[in-house]
Design a protein around this motif. Structure first.
Motif, PDB file in Angstrom:
ATOM      1  N   ASN A 130      -7.611 -15.425  15.668  1.00 26.63           N
ATOM      2  CA  ASN A 130      -8.224 -14.122  14.693  1.00 26.63           C
ATOM      3  C   ASN A 130      -7.535 -14.639  13.181  1.00 26.63           C
ATOM      4  O   ASN A 130      -8.029 -14.381  12.364  1.00 26.63           O
ATOM      5  N   VAL A 169     -14.168 -14.772  25.964  1.00 29.81           N
ATOM      6  CA  VAL A 169     -14.019 -15.553  24.761  1.00 29.81           C
ATOM      7  C   VAL A 169     -15.453 -15.874  24.544  1.00 29.81           C
ATOM      8  O   VAL A 169     -16.100 -16.434  24.072  1.00 29.81           O
ATOM      9  N   LYS A 172     -18.230 -14.235  25.311  1.00 31.21           N
ATOM     10  CA  LYS A 172     -18.982 -13.513  24.556  1.00 31.21           C
ATOM     11  C   LYS A 172     -18.719 -13.502  22.446  1.00 31.21           C
ATOM     12  O   LYS A 172     -18.827 -13.432  22.546  1.00 31.21           O
ATOM     13  N   MET A 173     -16.964 -13.704  22.655  1.00 34.69           N
ATOM     14  CA  MET A 173     -17.069 -14.495  21.875  1.00 34.69           C
ATOM     15  C   MET A 173     -17.447 -15.315  21.001  1.00 34.69           C
ATOM     16  O   MET A 173     -17.549 -15.224  19.799  1.00 34.69           O
ATOM     17  N   LYS A 183     -20.402 -13.885  19.249  1.00 30.77           N
ATOM     18  CA  LYS A 183     -20.502 -13.381  17.973  1.00 30.77           C
ATOM     19  C   LYS A 183     -20.353 -14.251  16.975  1.00 30.77           C
ATOM     20  O   LYS A 183     -20.856 -13.884  15.887  1.00 30.77           O
ATOM     21  N   TYR A 184     -19.334 -15.176  17.095  1.00 29.28           N
ATOM     22  CA  TYR A 184     -19.128 -15.669  16.025  1.00 29.28           C
ATOM     23  C   TYR A 184     -20.493 -16.907  15.942  1.00 29.28           C
ATOM     24  O   TYR A 184     -19.794 -17.792  15.088  1.00 29.28           O
TER      25      TYR A 184
END
Length: 504
Positions: free
Chosen positions: A268, A301, A303-304, A307-308
């Motif tokens: 993060n 993670v 899916k993250m 997203k990025y």
């Protein structure tokens, strides 16, 4: 600034940094033909420093040098030598070119060629003969020798050479120092790597972010994660700078000691300060959650990453699927499996086998999962010529429980065709199921298939078949099967209808 260490998917794998500063395009092309895997170009210049330089030899004007010194032919001669050639014979070939060594740059070309050809022993031997050519080593010479010792796994000797040349006013290029620090850290000699750091700092040498990253990786490797965190924090406060590889190295150490949540905090932080996490960064976190028995966080993670806008690779999906199967999250595992198939990834065959078995067992209670299990099973059969026996047996049993007897019978025939020793229990389930559907002819054929391949029907199979034949009014066939059972050593107790026909 020296270009970053080649990390990406190989970030935590052994690698070697190569510098080829003084070859023209023809020479590089020739070396690629000899060993294309060793060429990665970086700058190789004397580093700016407050230390006094004793040479201004920058190894420029490469075309003139390679014209005067036929390095390409020499490299080819070296690498074409058979393994039976002794070092003495190799030296004899090299010494024939002695007249070409007019400057230290020419000699450096030779040493670099030997190093690239992975002739480290020969390179070290030629270095000892430097004085016979009336030449004095410069910074580049020592840089090559440090790399040579690292290639020979003589990191202590490489460190000694570095300290010696620095004491004498020479400054090896930054990439060479990175090679040394990385070599020490890869071998778990982090304390020695720290000594190099401290010595360089005392000499006024600027430590690069790449060299810090090597140290962070080394500390994480040996489990000194608190020290790695402290160095990372100091890098952020000073002008050393910090990059995504710095965070990735520390995250890897945290995940190895079961601190994946702390690693997530660092991820993060990476995003907050404007760095772009790469696929390796995310994969480390997925692996950490898997080890800790938290595979669903690994799915998060995955899916993250999307997203990025970081495209998950095969390792991402494979690690998630492995964790889900290991901790028995079967529903989610099947969804990840389907996504991998849609993308075009070849799922690991062992994981497909595990997924089929787990889905089959779950289908005993949740009938809808049988279709999912069969889908994966059919994909397995497309991938290999022969599926393992245990997986087929589990699939047959699941089909029988789900009253899919046609599919069960197909798989029994596959077992026979692939040469597996057949077990009566698998056939028994199919025979009983077929009889239950009134398909007595197919049930009898299944029994004969068992016997034709060396198996013997059990009491249950014969009993069910005899009773079913009687129920269909086929008493004579029931009598024949009864006698066949006795001949096989299976003793049945005849029912009343069969007794009348047989004994009247």
């Amino acid at each position: 600034m020296v270009p970053p260490i080649p990390i990406c998917s190989q970030f935590f794998q052994p690698h070697t940094l190569i510098t080829i500063p003084f070859f023209n395009n023809n020479t590089i092309s020739s070396i690629k033909q000899i060993n294309p895997s060793i060429l990665t170009t970086h700058s190789f210049s004397v580093t700016n420093s407050s230390i006094k330089k004793t040479t201004n030899n920058q190894l420029v004007d490469f075309k003139d040098k390679t014209t005067r010194f036929p390095i390409k032919n020499l490299v080819q001669n070296i690498t074409s030598l058979s393994s039976s050639k002794t070092k003495i014979e190799m030296l004899q070939i090299l010494e024939k070119n002695a007249s070409e060594f007019q400057t230290i740059s020419d000699f450096n070309n030779l040493l670099m060629a030997l190093w690239i050809a992975q002739k480290s022993e020969l390179c070290a031997t030629m270095f000892t003969k430097l004085s016979s050519f009336h030449l004095v080593p410069d910074s580049c010479t020592y840089s090559i020798m440090i790399r040579c010792h690292c290639q020979k796994n003589e990191v202590e000797e490489a460190k000694r050479v570095l300290f010696t040349v620095l004491e004498n006013g020479f400054v090896p290029d930054s990439t060479t120092i990175t090679v040394l620090i990385n070599s020490l850290c890869k071998r778990g000699k982090v304390k020695k790597a720290m000594e190099v750091f401290e010595f360089m700092e005392r000499k006024g040498f600027k430590i690069s972010v790449q060299q810090h990253n090597c140290l962070l990786k080394g500390l994480s490797y040996v489990g000194k994660i608190e020290e790695a965190l402290e160095i990372l924090m100091n890098m952020k406060k000073t002008n050393f700078g910090v990059d995504v590889y710095s965070y990735t190295a520390v995250m890897n150490g945290l995940c190895k000691v079961g601190r994946s949540d702390d690693a997530m905090d660092l991820l993060n932080e990476v995003v907050e300060i404007g760095l772009i996490p790469n696929v390796v960064t995310f994969n480390i976190l997925i692996q950490g959650y898997s080890i800790e028995g938290r595979p669903m966080e690994g799915v998060g993670v995955l899916k993250m990453m999307k997203k990025y806008e970081c495209v998950p690779d095969y390792i991402s999906y494979n690690t998630v699927l492995h964790g889900l199967l290991k901790w028995n999250e079967i529903d989610e595992a099947f969804e990840v499996y389907k996504e991998m198939v849609e993308i075009g990834f070849d799922v690991d065959f062992r994981m497909m086998r595990t997924l089929v078995r787990r889905l089959c067992k779950r289908s005993w209670e949740e009938k809808a999962l049988l279709e999912d299990a069969y889908e994966v099973f059919e994909k397995m059969k497309e991938r290999v010529l022969v599926v393992d026996k245990r997986t087929i047996e589990v699939m047959v049993e699941a089909c029988c429980r789900g009253e899919k007897f046609d599919e069960a019978l197909v798989n029994l025939n596959d077992m026979v065709r692939w040469g597996y020793s057949v077990k009566a229990i698998a056939f028994e389930k199919v025979i009983v199921g077929l009889c239950g559907q009134g398909r007595v002819e197919e049930a009898v054929s299944t029994l004969f298939l068992l016997h034709a391949n060396g198996g013997i029907g059990d009491l249950v199979s014969y009993d069910v078949l005899v009773n079913e034949l009687n129920a269909h009014g086929r008493v004579f066939c029931a009598s024949v099967l009864f006698g066949f059972a006795l001949k096989q050593g299976v003793v049945l107790v005849p029912n009343k209808e069969l007794q009348v026909e047989k004994w009247s």
